[in-house]
Design a protein around this motif. Structure first.
Motif, PDB file in Angstrom:
ATOM      1  N   SER A  92       0.830  -1.210   0.000  1.00  0.00           N
ATOM      2  CA  SER A  92       0.000   0.000   0.000  1.00  0.00           C
ATOM      3  C   SER A  92       0.856   1.249   0.000  1.00  0.00           C
ATOM      4  N   GLY A 112       1.580   1.975  -3.466  1.00  0.00           N
ATOM      5  CA  GLY A 112       0.432   2.130  -4.359  1.00  0.00           C
ATOM      6  C   GLY A 112       0.364   1.031  -5.393  1.00  0.00           C
ATOM      7  N   ARG A 118      -6.023  -1.038  -6.825  1.00  0.00           N
ATOM      8  CA  ARG A 118      -4.772  -0.415  -6.365  1.00  0.00           C
ATOM      9  C   ARG A 118      -4.847  -0.185  -4.859  1.00  0.00           C
ATOM     10  N   GLY A 155      -3.835   1.526  -1.319  1.00  0.00           N
ATOM     11  CA  GLY A 155      -3.425   2.824  -0.804  1.00  0.00           C
ATOM     12  C   GLY A 155      -3.371   2.777   0.709  1.00  0.00           C
ATOM     13  N   ALA A 159      -4.949  -1.320   4.905  1.00  0.00           N
ATOM     14  CA  ALA A 159      -4.868  -0.581   3.639  1.00  0.00           C
ATOM     15  C   ALA A 159      -6.280  -0.294   3.147  1.00  0.00           C
TER      16      ALA A 159
END
Length: 801
Positions: free
Chosen positions: A104, A107, A180, A182, A192
């Motif tokens: 995370s 990214g 994705r 983050g 995350a």
């Protein structure tokens, strides 16, 4: 004074350790794991020192009971702080280290397998050009893979993504998602946030318990179909927190009236169910132990129906505490049980310390335990005991949660207490009957529907209370949010307590409060009435969107666009006392112009609806057409030159379609601009009794430069007012603006929008052309009235709207 006890331990002794544990988790969740571990170590050392000193003193001298109690309390506090800090350290380390946290931080794009741990929350996106539902899910990630590596993990995550594919999924299901990673929000026990791309891929079905819960909830929804739409949507929400079919306007009324907590599963729901079962068991002559077992079984059954999510299980604990304490009449024992519950939950899941829902549950239960009995006893001297308890319990709960609400929203719900008092008596029968209907539905839908009908009457009463309370001009009051607002509230409470200590002063204050309410309810509207007398047109403040009402006679209006949501436009028309809509014009099928369609249709007959010949975007256009067909409302596409006239002999309004031509080609840089350039453009003219003109307006939808230039080529009429196209965006043709010769520019725009509307360039151009701008984001609803020989604009003001 006699102290209540729980297991031989004084009740109040448990309060301080519980508060210390809660405070420790609240603070340390925002710190690194090493800080929490350090606090735990220091607390353990402190506890050891206190214990050793106590042992030495007890050997040398006789310790007074008071000093011994203080030492034991300090030891308990330090021990709970140490334990909580250790748990926080472990959990923070778990979510902040490992492969998920590392991915995370970069990214990384991953494929993950997750187990859903709570109901997916699918939320409609209000604003923009199309309806794009989004979904938020809490889940446990068990597998995460990149193009090169694959890890087996076990960490909590939050999923954010489009709404497609999530409806119907149940907790405990395992799904595969792609997206994705983050970083999570600071202070959250989450490893995350996964921004999901595309719909989920189910890998397994739900557990048998979750399947049973889903079947029972579906049965309640089906049984509720015999009720009117508002009651049909609210009953499942009231009983099991299922708000999937709840009307947007009802939601808004509940929020304004301070009744939103009724649609969240809480300890109150379980207390109602347990109370009803205990009453039946008592009437049946069952012994006390059997009654207790039956009550626990009923609450466990309710937890299954409401779905055994963390919030429901928390409510189960809180409901048990409140029911036992009130049922036994020993509030101090209830306080001890509540403190023990808070302490246990902090050690089990310290992440609750930062959740407003947990704080609301604790404070509401505390208010019921500490404040309600005292108020009930005082009221019982002046009224029947049942009525006294019905008033005291919701009032005490609302007073207790007010500090939390101030922290959350920065406002005071002035009508919340009376609204809860009025709605309270109907909540218990609706909950109990709805729960019974959910249990019966799989066995006999007919019997379930028989139970649902009286439940619908109770729900209808609650909806009526919410609607009337939300309509009051003093329903809510602005109040500073955060800690400053909380400090101001405490100061106001202390001052109020000092003032109200004497009986004579209480009477004076009561008289002043009643006088103030009468002034707000009667003198306020008389001094500044809304709408202003003789209003011709009102631009409704609906946020980032368009909605206008043109007076067409007593109780009638032509509506042009509906804004992005049903609630605001319905509120605007309600305030204008619009009961019939002979004609509606939807300039083009973008969500911020047609999303509030059902708000206009709420209890108002509509003669016909004019739509743009353009069908872009197709999804919103199809949704509008389906809604109109379902209600048997004619849908018209009209060519330029079509004209309507409405009103009485002393005042008429004439509408003329100027554009677009049905077969004309539309241009624009993208689908959004093409749809905007297909907006229906209306010329509005008002005339008096003798036919003398009063004024005119040009309602230009969301026209952009290409369509403005085309209309300029055909001919732009000179008007008094211009509804600035496209919320004042920068794509305005200066020649088009100048050709209108308008003196006033009306801009319908949201205070918070992502488009930069209105554009500073457009505002400068309007100023250069001598137009005075009026904006809904600054002034609220805008009313156009006839003033002498010209038109004038009367802003309502944001405080009023």
């Amino acid at each position: 004074m006699r102290e209540g006890r729980l297991g031989g331990v004084p009740s109040v002794v448990l309060v301080a350790p519980a508060l210390a544990s809660w405070t420790t988790a609240l603070v340390l969740l925002g710190c690194a794991a090493v800080v929490a571990a350090l606090v735990s170590g220091v607390s353990v050392t402190g506890a050891a020192v206190v214990y050793a000193r106590g042992r030495r003193r007890s050997r040398r001298e006789v310790i007074s009971p008071g000093a011994g109690a203080v030492a034991k309390l300090g030891l308990a506090v330090l021990a709970c702080v140490a334990a909580t800090a250790a748990v926080v350290a472990f959990k923070v380390h778990t979510v902040s280290s490992g492969p998920v946290a590392e991915l995370s931080a970069r990214g990384a794009t991953v494929t993950a397998e997750v187990v859903i741990t709570d109901d997916p929350r699918v939320r409609p996106h209000h604003g923009g050009v199309t309806r794009r539902d989004s979904a938020v899910m809490e889940a446990q990630m068990v597998v995460v893979a990149t193009t090169r590596t694959r890890f087996v993990v076990d960490v909590p995550v939050v999923l954010l993504g489009p709404g497609d594919g999530w409806r119907g999924l149940l907790p405990s299901q395992r799904v595969r998602v792609r997206g994705r990673l983050g970083p999570a929000e600071p202070g959250e026990l989450t490893a995350a946030v996964l921004l999901v791309r595309g719909p989920p891929e189910p890998l397994s079905g739900p557990s048998s318990l979750q399947s049973a819960a889903g079947a029972l909830r579906a049965g309640l929804r089906e049984a509720s179909d015999v009720l009117p739409p508002d009651e049909r949507g609210l009953l499942p929400g009231l009983v099991v927190g299922d708000v999937s079919r709840m009307d947007d306007q009802v939601k808004q009324d509940f929020k304004t009236a301070g009744l939103s907590h009724l649609t969240a599963v809480s300890g109150a729901n379980l207390a109602f169910v347990a109370g009803a079962v205990l009453l039946i068991a008592r009437l049946a002559g069952l012994p006390l132990p059997v009654r207790a077992v039956v009550a626990v079984a009923a609450m466990l059954g309710f937890a299954v129906v409401a779905r055994p999510s963390p919030s429901v299980l928390r409510a189960l604990v809180m409901g048990t505490v409140a029911a036992i304490a009130l049922g036994s009449g020993r509030s101090r024992d209830g306080l001890a049980a509540l403190s023990a519950t808070v302490l246990g939950l902090m050690l089990f899941d310290p992440g609750l310390a930062r959740q407003y829902g947990f704080a609301l549950s604790v404070f509401a239960t505390g208010g019921i335990l500490l404040i309600a009995p005292r108020w009930r006893d005082r009221l019982a001297m002046r009224m029947p005991a049942l009525l006294a308890e019905a008033i005291a319990v919701p009032a005490a709960a609302q007073v207790a949660v007010t500090p939390i609400l101030v922290l959350m929203s920065g406002r005071l719900d002035l009508v919340a207490i009376p609204a809860n008092l009025l709605a309270g008596p109907a909540v218990a029968p609706a909950t109990v009957l709805g729960f019974a209907a959910a249990l019966l539905a799989p066995l006999s839908m007919g019997m379930a529907q028989i139970l649902v009908r009286p439940a619908g009457l109770a729900v209808g009463w609650i909806i009526a209370v919410a609607e009337r309370a939300a309509d009051l001009p003093v329903a809510t009051a602005d109040w500073p949010g955060g800690m400053p607002g909380l400090g101001l509230l405490v100061a106001a409470a202390v001052v109020g307590w000092v003032i109200l200590r004497g009986r004579g002063r209480r009477r004076v204050v009561a008289a002043l409060v009643i006088g103030g309410l009468l002034a707000a309810l009667i003198a306020g509207p008389v001094a500044s009435p809304w709408p202003p007398p003789g209003w011709l047109m009102v631009v409704c403040d609906v946020g980032q969107g368009d909605a206008m009402a043109l007076s067409a006679g007593e109780g009638k209006a032509v509506v042009v666009d509906t804004g992005p949501e049903p609630g605001p436009v319905d509120r605007c028309l309600h305030d204008l006392d619009v009961r019939k809509v002979p004609l509606m014009v939807l300039t083009h099928p973008h969500l911020d112009h047609v999303g509030g369609l059902t708000g206009v249709l709420r209890g108002r007959p509509v003669g016909a609806v004019v739509v743009s010949p353009g069908r872009v975007p197709e999804r919103e256009s199809a949704r509008v057409s389906w809604e109109l067909r379902a209600r048997r409302i004619p849908e018209w596409v009209t060519p330029p030159g079509t004209r309507w006239r409405f009103g009485a002999a002393e005042l008429t309004v004439e509408l003329t379609v100027l554009a677009p031509a049905p077969g004309a080609a539309r241009e624009g840089p993208g689908e959004g601009a093409i749809a905007n350039n297909g907006s229906v453009v209306l010329l509005v003219r008002w005339s008096g009794a003798t036919g003398a003109p009063i004024g005119s307006a040009l309602l230009a939808g969301d026209l952009e430069t290409e369509a403005q230039a085309a209309l300029l080529h055909v001919g732009v009429p000179q008007v008094d007012l211009l509804k600035v196209p496209h919320h004042g965006s920068s794509r305005q043709d200066p020649a088009f603006l100048a050709a209108t010769r308008a003196r006033v520019a009306l801009i319908s725009v949201g205070a918070v929008n992502d488009y930069g509307h209105p554009s500073p360039l457009t505002l400068r151009r309007l100023s250069w052309l001598g137009m005075r701008p009026y904006r809904t984001d600054l002034s609220g609803d805008l009313a156009v009235v006839a003033h002498s020989v010209h038109l004038a604009v009367v802003p309502r003001g944001k405080a009023a709207g």
